[in-house]
Design a protein around this motif. Structure first.
Motif, PDB file in Angstrom:
ATOM      1  N   ILE A  62      38.311  30.139  47.177  1.00  0.00           N
ATOM      2  CA  ILE A  62      39.590  30.851  47.077  1.00  0.00           C
ATOM      3  C   ILE A  62      39.844  31.297  45.641  1.00  0.00           C
ATOM      4  O   ILE A  62      40.143  32.462  45.371  1.00  0.00           O
ATOM      5  CB  ILE A  62      40.753  29.957  47.571  1.00  0.00           C
ATOM      6  CG1 ILE A  62      40.653  29.743  49.074  1.00  0.00           C
ATOM      7  CG2 ILE A  62      42.106  30.580  47.222  1.00  0.00           C
ATOM      8  CD1 ILE A  62      40.774  31.001  49.902  1.00  0.00           C
TER       9      ILE A  62
ATOM     10  N   ALA B  76      41.227  34.647  46.554  1.00  0.00           N
ATOM     11  CA  ALA B  76      42.516  35.069  46.010  1.00  0.00           C
ATOM     12  C   ALA B  76      42.423  36.486  45.444  1.00  0.00           C
ATOM     13  O   ALA B  76      43.327  37.295  45.627  1.00  0.00           O
ATOM     14  CB  ALA B  76      42.984  34.098  44.933  1.00  0.00           C
ATOM     15  N   LEU B  77      41.306  36.800  44.803  1.00  0.00           N
ATOM     16  CA  LEU B  77      41.147  38.132  44.210  1.00  0.00           C
ATOM     17  C   LEU B  77      41.164  39.203  45.302  1.00  0.00           C
ATOM     18  O   LEU B  77      41.784  40.257  45.142  1.00  0.00           O
ATOM     19  CB  LEU B  77      39.835  38.225  43.423  1.00  0.00           C
ATOM     20  CG  LEU B  77      39.887  37.728  41.983  1.00  0.00           C
ATOM     21  CD1 LEU B  77      40.132  36.235  41.929  1.00  0.00           C
ATOM     22  CD2 LEU B  77      38.628  38.076  41.240  1.00  0.00           C
ATOM     23  N   LEU B  78      40.483  38.895  46.411  1.00  0.00           N
ATOM     24  CA  LEU B  78      40.475  39.856  47.511  1.00  0.00           C
ATOM     25  C   LEU B  78      41.871  39.994  48.086  1.00  0.00           C
ATOM     26  O   LEU B  78      42.320  41.095  48.413  1.00  0.00           O
ATOM     27  CB  LEU B  78      39.477  39.414  48.589  1.00  0.00           C
ATOM     28  CG  LEU B  78      38.025  39.323  48.094  1.00  0.00           C
ATOM     29  CD1 LEU B  78      37.110  38.753  49.184  1.00  0.00           C
ATOM     30  CD2 LEU B  78      37.516  40.693  47.667  1.00  0.00           C
TER      31      LEU B  78
ATOM     32  N   VAL C 240      40.102  33.587  35.670  1.00  0.00           N
ATOM     33  CA  VAL C 240      39.800  34.579  36.703  1.00  0.00           C
ATOM     34  C   VAL C 240      41.064  34.906  37.494  1.00  0.00           C
ATOM     35  O   VAL C 240      41.411  36.077  37.712  1.00  0.00           O
ATOM     36  CB  VAL C 240      38.686  34.055  37.634  1.00  0.00           C
ATOM     37  CG1 VAL C 240      38.453  35.011  38.783  1.00  0.00           C
ATOM     38  CG2 VAL C 240      37.402  33.844  36.849  1.00  0.00           C
ATOM     39  N   LEU C 241      41.770  33.860  37.914  1.00  0.00           N
ATOM     40  CA  LEU C 241      42.999  34.070  38.692  1.00  0.00           C
ATOM     41  C   LEU C 241      44.060  34.776  37.859  1.00  0.00           C
ATOM     42  O   LEU C 241      44.671  35.746  38.292  1.00  0.00           O
ATOM     43  CB  LEU C 241      43.561  32.721  39.135  1.00  0.00           C
ATOM     44  CG  LEU C 241      42.907  32.027  40.306  1.00  0.00           C
ATOM     45  CD1 LEU C 241      43.565  30.683  40.504  1.00  0.00           C
ATOM     46  CD2 LEU C 241      43.045  32.866  41.562  1.00  0.00           C
TER      47      LEU C 241
ATOM     48  N   THR D  28      43.602  38.524  37.031  1.00  0.00           N
ATOM     49  CA  THR D  28      43.628  39.492  38.127  1.00  0.00           C
ATOM     50  C   THR D  28      44.985  39.471  38.837  1.00  0.00           C
ATOM     51  O   THR D  28      45.550  40.507  39.119  1.00  0.00           O
ATOM     52  CB  THR D  28      42.530  39.217  39.165  1.00  0.00           C
ATOM     53  OG1 THR D  28      42.638  37.852  39.573  1.00  0.00           O
ATOM     54  CG2 THR D  28      41.152  39.459  38.595  1.00  0.00           C
ATOM     55  N   GLY D  29      45.485  38.257  39.104  1.00  0.00           N
ATOM     56  CA  GLY D  29      46.721  38.127  39.871  1.00  0.00           C
ATOM     57  C   GLY D  29      47.923  38.763  39.196  1.00  0.00           C
ATOM     58  O   GLY D  29      48.881  39.154  39.859  1.00  0.00           O
TER      59      GLY D  29
ATOM     60  N   LEU E  53      43.015  47.239  39.758  1.00  0.00           N
ATOM     61  CA  LEU E  53      42.682  45.878  40.186  1.00  0.00           C
ATOM     62  C   LEU E  53      41.310  45.854  40.845  1.00  0.00           C
ATOM     63  O   LEU E  53      40.520  44.923  40.654  1.00  0.00           O
ATOM     64  CB  LEU E  53      43.761  45.368  41.143  1.00  0.00           C
ATOM     65  CG  LEU E  53      43.641  43.912  41.582  1.00  0.00           C
ATOM     66  CD1 LEU E  53      43.559  42.981  40.391  1.00  0.00           C
ATOM     67  CD2 LEU E  53      44.819  43.529  42.454  1.00  0.00           C
TER      68      LEU E  53
ATOM     69  N   SER F  86      38.392  43.658  39.403  1.00  0.00           N
ATOM     70  CA  SER F  86      37.848  42.595  40.242  1.00  0.00           C
ATOM     71  C   SER F  86      36.323  42.642  40.328  1.00  0.00           C
ATOM     72  O   SER F  86      35.688  41.602  40.470  1.00  0.00           O
ATOM     73  CB  SER F  86      38.430  42.674  41.653  1.00  0.00           C
ATOM     74  OG  SER F  86      39.812  42.466  41.591  1.00  0.00           O
TER      75      SER F  86
ATOM     76  N   LEU G  65      34.805  39.095  39.935  1.00  0.00           N
ATOM     77  CA  LEU G  65      34.120  38.452  41.054  1.00  0.00           C
ATOM     78  C   LEU G  65      32.694  38.092  40.671  1.00  0.00           C
ATOM     79  O   LEU G  65      32.083  37.214  41.257  1.00  0.00           O
ATOM     80  CB  LEU G  65      34.093  39.388  42.274  1.00  0.00           C
ATOM     81  CG  LEU G  65      35.402  39.597  43.019  1.00  0.00           C
ATOM     82  CD1 LEU G  65      35.243  40.693  44.065  1.00  0.00           C
ATOM     83  CD2 LEU G  65      35.839  38.305  43.686  1.00  0.00           C
TER      84      LEU G  65
END
Lengths: 87, 686
Positions: free
Chosen positions: A53, A58-60, B115-116, B119-120, B422, B426, B430
């Motif tokens: 996740i 979560a990125l998706l 990473v979170l 991007t978030g 985004l 990503s 990713l």
């Protein structure tokens, strides 16, 4: 300019959509992250679930949220007649 | 903007950038042919970096402009797709390109906070800010604060905060530029900084936002190609699957299995690891003993210690059959001996810490918040969450990113462009966790267990370049590499991947060019933000509102030069910790801007007093916490609720919100004009 009932409704719908998408964002990021240790035993595509996740899932979700928002707001703009001039 | 003209413009852009991408690939192929023909690596590196820097300068020259709207917001006709790429390059800095995979390699699951967070934050940008800022349609972020809250005070605080966080961030980028150019061309660090700066200046000086936009698109293409090629290759090598993001789950399983073997002293390999760890444990105890003796004996003890070392060295010299290496070690121990008590304390403290880490078991890559006790684990979890939140909110508040959404043609396009941004971001984020796992697999299976006489070629190559990036020492003298004997610096992972994957040198040069593109593009955006804040917000809006266009641009460009030279000067002083600068920028932006921007759109009642109280309170809290906790400032007060200083925003953000709410409710609601402005930004067409 005086806002009409329709305008107010548009803003209400927009706010509600925004709030819902933020709830999904919050759950995907913080709720799953908080319980990461408890979810460790679940496996998905070879990954432990929380690792998957936070590194991918979560990125998706974020990409989909932003894409859906753009699509849905475009629809709302037209439905409530507040869209920009077509050109 | 008329429809047919814009769609002609879009198809023209697509054609140009398709040609450009094709040309770039052709260029890489040409260089690899040159490499096969025997052209030395150093020359290839020069050509690679030289051509890309000239390319960016060329785009800058082609996009020169003297039109205000072109200079500040690229004429507001950047299509969503291309703005997405430009945001991507603007966003991904040297830290993302070079540092991220290394952080993930070193800290496993806990590194995923970056990473979170990185991007978030774009979800917040998309839902709460981008479309509204685009509808507002001015030039800078302080513009919005000035118009929404009225008066020059909110605008001034905005200018101050924008410059503060952009400047700390730009130092880190210029530092990255200097590092990459000096490492790959052998030029001096200072010269590297100067070359990089020159290309940034040509670009933004002549064409402002317009030139920066089209250069950033070009830079995105280079950086993503450079990042992907080696990782795909590595993935094929280890899994046979060219899509690393899918393939590495299987590799992660193997890494986890390998960790268990190496941590288990009943297996032969685990036993050897345990042996090395025991040696580190002894060293740790020895260092702790020295520290205790130092506390008791002070300078006298230090002098005694030094004398002992000097004597050991002389004894070795007088002996007949001395191993020259042993003598060298003894001499170095004398030469490196700390000068005074304070230096000794910090050097030995660090020694003890390093040995302590090395003497512990191998950390499991996929395990969240690993730690020996429940308290340590809870603490890590808390800090992970706090860091994610600060990075996300900071993302949605950094002016150089938000400014990019002024450049699209319409509100609809701005929403789409966050999506594309985004998406493009990503792609890299990713891939980074996949790269970390693939590189770890390589180290755990191919390097560990290999013989010291036949180290993989990339290991010996990097170990000879820079000891802080790669070093292997045979601690227990068994001639075989154990994991605890390997020390890897985070930046190595991305830089060495082409060699780990067995790719030619051209790809290494390509990665360097990618890193340079990442650093330059971010620096471009930041410098423009700083000079625009000064020229547009301070000079035009506050000092001389009647200034003619030509003078506004002239001032803007002059300020750009001043800012650039000043930033280069500060960078040349090499202010230590880069992560400190990057982390600080996020927390500062999050505390200063986010509450005022978000409430400005979503809460009608928010007014000028509230904004002033909230912005100053948020920024002040954040700066204060950093000041008392960052080792850099030397105060070293105790932490609040164990929150690390990098997440200072966790205190600044709520104070910011609270300040705006309380300040606004205690004073009169904003007037009719501002109410109308709020309606104006809320509806794409009213």
């Amino acid at each position: 300019m005086q806002l009409t009932e329709k305008h107010k409704q548009y803003w209400k719908k927009n706010s509600r959509l925004t709030a819902w998408l933020l709830v999904i964002w919050f759950v995907a990021t913080f709720v799953i992250g908080w319980y990461a240790r408890e979810l460790q035993s679940i496996t998905i595509l070879g990954f432990p679930f929380p690792f998957y996740i936070d590194a991918q899932g979560a990125l998706l979700v974020y990409v989909i949220l932003v894409g859906y928002y753009a699509y849905r707001m475009d629809q709302l703009d037209r439905e409530f007649d507040v869209h920009e001039d077509d050109n | 903007m008329a429809g047919p003209a814009q769609s002609r413009f879009v198809s023209q852009l697509k054609r140009y950038y398709a040609l450009y991408t094709g040309g770039f690939i052709g260029f890489v192929v040409l260089l690899s042919i040159l490499e096969q023909m025997g052209v030395p690596n150093k020359i290839l590196g020069y050509i690679f970096l030289g051509v890309t820097v000239l390319l960016y300068a060329g785009i800058g020259i082609l996009s020169r402009t003297s039109d205000v709207a072109e200079y500040y917001v690229a004429g507001r006709r950047v299509p969503a797709f291309f703005n997405g790429m430009a945001v991507g390059a603007d966003w991904m800095s040297a830290a993302s390109f070079i540092g991220l995979a290394g952080t993930l390699y070193l800290s496993g699951y806990d590194g995923l906070a970056f990473v979170l967070g990185w991007t978030g934050g774009f979800v917040l940008v998309a839902l709460l800010l981008a479309p509204y800022l685009r509808k507002f349609g001015q030039f800078t972020i302080p513009d919005f604060l000035g118009a929404r809250y009225g008066g020059n005070i909110p605008r001034s605080i905005g200018v101050f905060a924008a410059i503060l966080c952009s400047f700390t961030y730009v130092i880190a980028q210029i530092y990255g530029v200097g590092l990459i150019t000096s490492r790959f061309t052998g030029l001096d660090f200072g010269v590297g900084v100067f070359v990089g700066l020159g290309s940034i200046l040509v670009c933004s000086f002549l064409g402002g936002m317009r030139a920066v936009t089209w250069t950033q698109v070009a830079q995105y293409i280079i950086l993503i190609v450079a990042y992907m090629i080696p990782v795909i290759w590595l993935s094929v090598k280890h899994t046979g699957n060219p899509i690393p993001q899918i393939a590495y789950g299987y590799v992660l399983e193997k890494v986890t299995a390998r960790e268990q073997v190496l941590n288990d002293p009943t297996t032969p390999e685990g036993a050897r690891e345990a042996e090395v760890r025991a040696i580190f444990k002894q060293r740790e105890t020895a260092a702790e003993d020295k520290l205790k003796a130092l506390d008791a004996g002070g300078a006298t003890y230090l002098a005694q210690e030094k004398e002992r070392l000097v004597k050991a060295g002389t004894d070795l010299k007088t002996k007949h059959e001395t191993d020259p290496r042993q003598l060298e070690t003894a001499n170095r121990a004398v030469a490196d001996f700390p000068a005074d008590v304070a230096a000794a304390r910090s050097a030995w403290r660090q020694e003890a810490e390093t040995d302590k880490v090395k003497s512990g078991p191998i950390m499991a890559h996929a395990e969240p918040f690993a730690g020996p006790t429940e308290k340590v684990r809870d603490n890590k979890r808390k800090n992970f969450m706090a860091l994610v939140l600060c990075l996300m909110v900071g993302t949605a508040a950094l002016p150089h990113i938000l400014m990019r959404f002024y450049t699209t043609t319409s509100v609809t396009e701005s929403r789409k462009s966050v999506f594309w941004a985004l998406f493009f971001i990503s792609l890299l984020y990713l891939t980074a966790p996949a790269l970390a796992v693939l590189a770890k697999y390589d180290v755990y299976t191919l390097l560990v267990g290999s013989s010291f006489s036949e180290l993989p070629s990339w290991v010996s190559a990097w170990a000879s370049v820079d000891k802080s990036l790669m070093s292997v020492t045979d601690i227990n003298h068994d001639g075989i590499v154990q994991l605890s004997e390997v020390t890897i610096g985070g930046d190595l992972i991305v830089l060495a991947t082409p060699e780990i994957a067995g790719l030619p040198y051209v790809i290494t040069a390509l990665v360097a060019a990618g890193g340079l593109a990442a650093a330059l593009s971010t620096a471009d955006g930041l410098m423009l933000t700083i000079s625009n804040s000064l020229s547009h917000d301070v000079y035009y809006k506050m000092i001389d509102p009647k200034a003619p266009t030509s003078r506004r641009l002239y001032i803007s460009k002059a300020l750009l030069l001043v800012v650039a030279v000043f930033a280069a000067y500060i960078t040349s002083l090499k202010p230590g910790d880069i992560l400190f600068l990057v982390g600080a920028a996020f927390s500062l932006a999050a505390s200063a801007f986010f509450p005022a921007l978000a409430l400005g759109v979503f809460w009608r009642r928010a007014n000028k007093t509230g904004a002033i109280v909230g912005m100053l309170g948020g920024l002040g809290t954040c700066m204060y916490y950093m000041y008392i906790t960052y080792p850099f400032f030397g105060v070293n007060d105790s932490l609040w609720w164990d929150i690390n200083p990098i997440s200072a925003g966790i205190f600044g953000i709520p104070v910011g919100f609270l300040g705006i709410i309380v300040g606004s409710l205690l004073t009169a609601p904003p007037g009719k004009e501002i109410q109308e402005m709020i309606d104006h930004v809320r509806y794409p067409n009213l």
